[in-house]
Motif scaffolding. Structure first.
Motif, PDB file in Angstrom:
ATOM      1  N   VAL A   1      16.581   9.188  -5.727  1.00 28.86           N
ATOM      2  CA  VAL A   1      15.150   8.937  -5.878  1.00 28.86           C
ATOM      3  C   VAL A   1      14.818   8.323  -7.226  1.00 28.86           C
ATOM      4  N   SER A   2      15.485   8.790  -8.286  1.00 31.66           N
ATOM      5  CA  SER A   2      15.198   8.260  -9.613  1.00 31.66           C
ATOM      6  C   SER A   2      16.493   8.011 -10.372  1.00 31.66           C
ATOM      7  N   LYS A   3      16.370   7.183 -11.410  1.00 27.23           N
ATOM      8  CA  LYS A   3      17.513   6.902 -12.263  1.00 27.23           C
ATOM      9  C   LYS A   3      17.383   7.740 -13.527  1.00 27.23           C
ATOM     10  N   GLU A   4      18.481   8.255 -14.027  1.00 25.47           N
ATOM     11  CA  GLU A   4      18.439   9.136 -15.194  1.00 25.47           C
ATOM     12  C   GLU A   4      17.711   8.464 -16.360  1.00 25.47           C
ATOM     13  N   GLY A   5      16.714   9.171 -16.904  1.00 22.68           N
ATOM     14  CA  GLY A   5      15.956   8.643 -18.021  1.00 22.68           C
ATOM     15  C   GLY A   5      14.697   7.904 -17.640  1.00 22.68           C
ATOM     16  N   PHE A   6      14.461   7.752 -16.321  1.00 23.20           N
ATOM     17  CA  PHE A   6      13.289   7.038 -15.839  1.00 23.20           C
ATOM     18  C   PHE A   6      12.662   7.805 -14.694  1.00 23.20           C
TER      19      PHE A   6
ATOM     20  N   ASP B   1       5.005   6.680 -17.361  1.00 24.98           N
ATOM     21  CA  ASP B   1       5.151   7.151 -15.978  1.00 24.98           C
ATOM     22  C   ASP B   1       5.637   8.592 -15.882  1.00 24.98           C
ATOM     23  N   GLU B   2       6.633   8.953 -16.704  1.00 23.87           N
ATOM     24  CA  GLU B   2       7.234  10.280 -16.583  1.00 23.87           C
ATOM     25  C   GLU B   2       6.250  11.404 -16.899  1.00 23.87           C
ATOM     26  N   TYR B   3       5.174  11.090 -17.646  1.00 24.04           N
ATOM     27  CA  TYR B   3       4.159  12.099 -17.956  1.00 24.04           C
ATOM     28  C   TYR B   3       3.075  12.165 -16.878  1.00 24.04           C
TER      29      TYR B   3
ATOM     30  N   LYS C   1       4.323  17.369 -10.291  1.00 23.30           N
ATOM     31  CA  LYS C   1       5.108  18.003  -9.224  1.00 23.30           C
ATOM     32  C   LYS C   1       4.719  17.496  -7.840  1.00 23.30           C
ATOM     33  N   PHE C   2       3.407  17.379  -7.594  1.00 25.77           N
ATOM     34  CA  PHE C   2       2.972  16.935  -6.268  1.00 25.77           C
ATOM     35  C   PHE C   2       3.400  15.492  -6.001  1.00 25.77           C
ATOM     36  N   GLY C   3       3.274  14.660  -7.019  1.00 23.92           N
ATOM     37  CA  GLY C   3       3.706  13.273  -6.874  1.00 23.92           C
ATOM     38  C   GLY C   3       5.201  13.164  -6.642  1.00 23.92           C
ATOM     39  N   LYS C   4       5.981  13.972  -7.375  1.00 29.88           N
ATOM     40  CA  LYS C   4       7.431  13.980  -7.186  1.00 29.88           C
ATOM     41  C   LYS C   4       7.793  14.442  -5.781  1.00 29.88           C
ATOM     42  N   PHE C   5       7.049  15.436  -5.280  1.00 27.77           N
ATOM     43  CA  PHE C   5       7.277  15.934  -3.925  1.00 27.77           C
ATOM     44  C   PHE C   5       7.069  14.815  -2.904  1.00 27.77           C
ATOM     45  N   LEU C   6       5.981  14.058  -3.055  1.00 24.56           N
ATOM     46  CA  LEU C   6       5.709  12.953  -2.132  1.00 24.56           C
ATOM     47  C   LEU C   6       6.813  11.909  -2.200  1.00 24.56           C
TER      48      LEU C   6
ATOM     49  N   ILE D   1       0.841  -1.194   0.000  1.00 20.76           N
ATOM     50  CA  ILE D   1       0.000   0.000   0.000  1.00 20.76           C
ATOM     51  C   ILE D   1       0.876   1.243   0.000  1.00 20.76           C
ATOM     52  N   LYS D   2       0.614   2.149  -0.945  1.00 16.32           N
ATOM     53  CA  LYS D   2       1.310   3.431  -1.003  1.00 16.32           C
ATOM     54  C   LYS D   2       0.295   4.526  -1.319  1.00 16.32           C
ATOM     55  N   PHE D   3       0.689   5.772  -1.070  1.00 16.57           N
ATOM     56  CA  PHE D   3      -0.108   6.862  -1.597  1.00 16.57           C
ATOM     57  C   PHE D   3       0.110   6.905  -3.100  1.00 16.57           C
ATOM     58  N   LYS D   4      -0.941   7.137  -3.845  1.00 10.89           N
ATOM     59  CA  LYS D   4      -0.855   7.159  -5.308  1.00 10.89           C
ATOM     60  C   LYS D   4      -0.234   8.476  -5.754  1.00 10.89           C
ATOM     61  N   THR D   5       0.899   8.397  -6.422  1.00 15.61           N
ATOM     62  CA  THR D   5       1.638   9.602  -6.808  1.00 15.61           C
ATOM     63  C   THR D   5       1.445   9.979  -8.271  1.00 15.61           C
ATOM     64  N   MET D   6       0.911   9.083  -9.075  1.00 14.02           N
ATOM     65  CA  MET D   6       0.734   9.358 -10.496  1.00 14.02           C
ATOM     66  C   MET D   6      -0.733   9.630 -10.826  1.00 14.02           C
TER      67      MET D   6
END
Length: 201
Positions: A186-191, A76-78, A82-87, A58-63
């Motif tokens: 937090v993320s890998k370049e390109g993803f 995913d990247e689209y 911003k709010f999802g990235k913040f979370l 269970i997670k908060f939905k960020t997308m």
């Protein structure tokens, strides 16, 4: 003693305490997800736990649920706004996993629960990561998180299985706090997060 008894005791006690303490914040996040992303609040997905037993993480939905003209979800990247990235940057999307910890699906510290389809791709050595409960954070997360290869992640996961201790878990917890504050890996370049595991990378 710690591995077979105290670790689970600590998981139960502290997950219950944190759920109570963070409940006001979780309520606020839930409301904001509904207002800003206009989606369901929680993201639930089957993941293999200890001994490969499947549970729903269970997670908060960020997308968002944005789709193209054919009704297919956008990459995913689209959909990660911003709010999802913040979370994600502050790991606030992980807070509902306290419920998983309380239930016994997960532990605070352990290898991250990945996708069920990866089970058939693991080598016999990599599969040993499932000898313990998966964690909200783990040894691989504080040693590169999404910026290291899958092979290296699994090496770190198996090392944790063989070296689990109270002192190591405490070290991982402190390093996790540092990583979250510094927003590292937090993320890998390109993803949006990291590339899928294909059994080789």
């Amino acid at each position: 003693m710690y591995k077979f008894c105290l670790k689970r005791f600590f998981d139960i006690v502290f997950s219950l305490i944190l759920l109570i303490l963070f409940s006001p914040l979780m309520i606020v996040i839930s409301i904001l997800i509904k207002i800003i992303n206009k989606t369901d609040i929680f993201f639930k997905q089957p993941r293999p736990g200890k001994d490969g037993v499947i549970f729903n993480v269970i997670k908060f939905k960020t997308m968002t649920d944005e789709r193209d003209e054919n009704g297919i979800l956008l990459p995913d990247e689209y959909r990660l706004k911003k709010f999802g990235k913040f979370l994600r940057d502050l790991s606030l999307d992980e807070l509902p996993q306290l419920i998983n910890v309380l239930k016994g699906d997960m532990s605070f510290i352990g290898p991250r629960p990945l996708l069920p389809e990866y089970l058939s791709l693991y080598s016999a050595e990599q599969l040993r990561r499932h000898q313990v409960r998966p964690g909200i954070t783990g040894w691989a997360q504080v040693n590169g998180r999404n910026n290291i290869s899958w092979t290296r992640k699994f090496e770190l996961d198996v090392w944790y299985v063989d070296n689990m201790s109270f002192c190591l878990d405490l070290k991982i917890l402190l390093l996790t706090i540092k990583k979250v504050v510094m927003r590292e890996g937090v993320s890998k370049e390109g993803f949006a997060t990291t590339e899928p595991f294909n059994g080789k990378n």
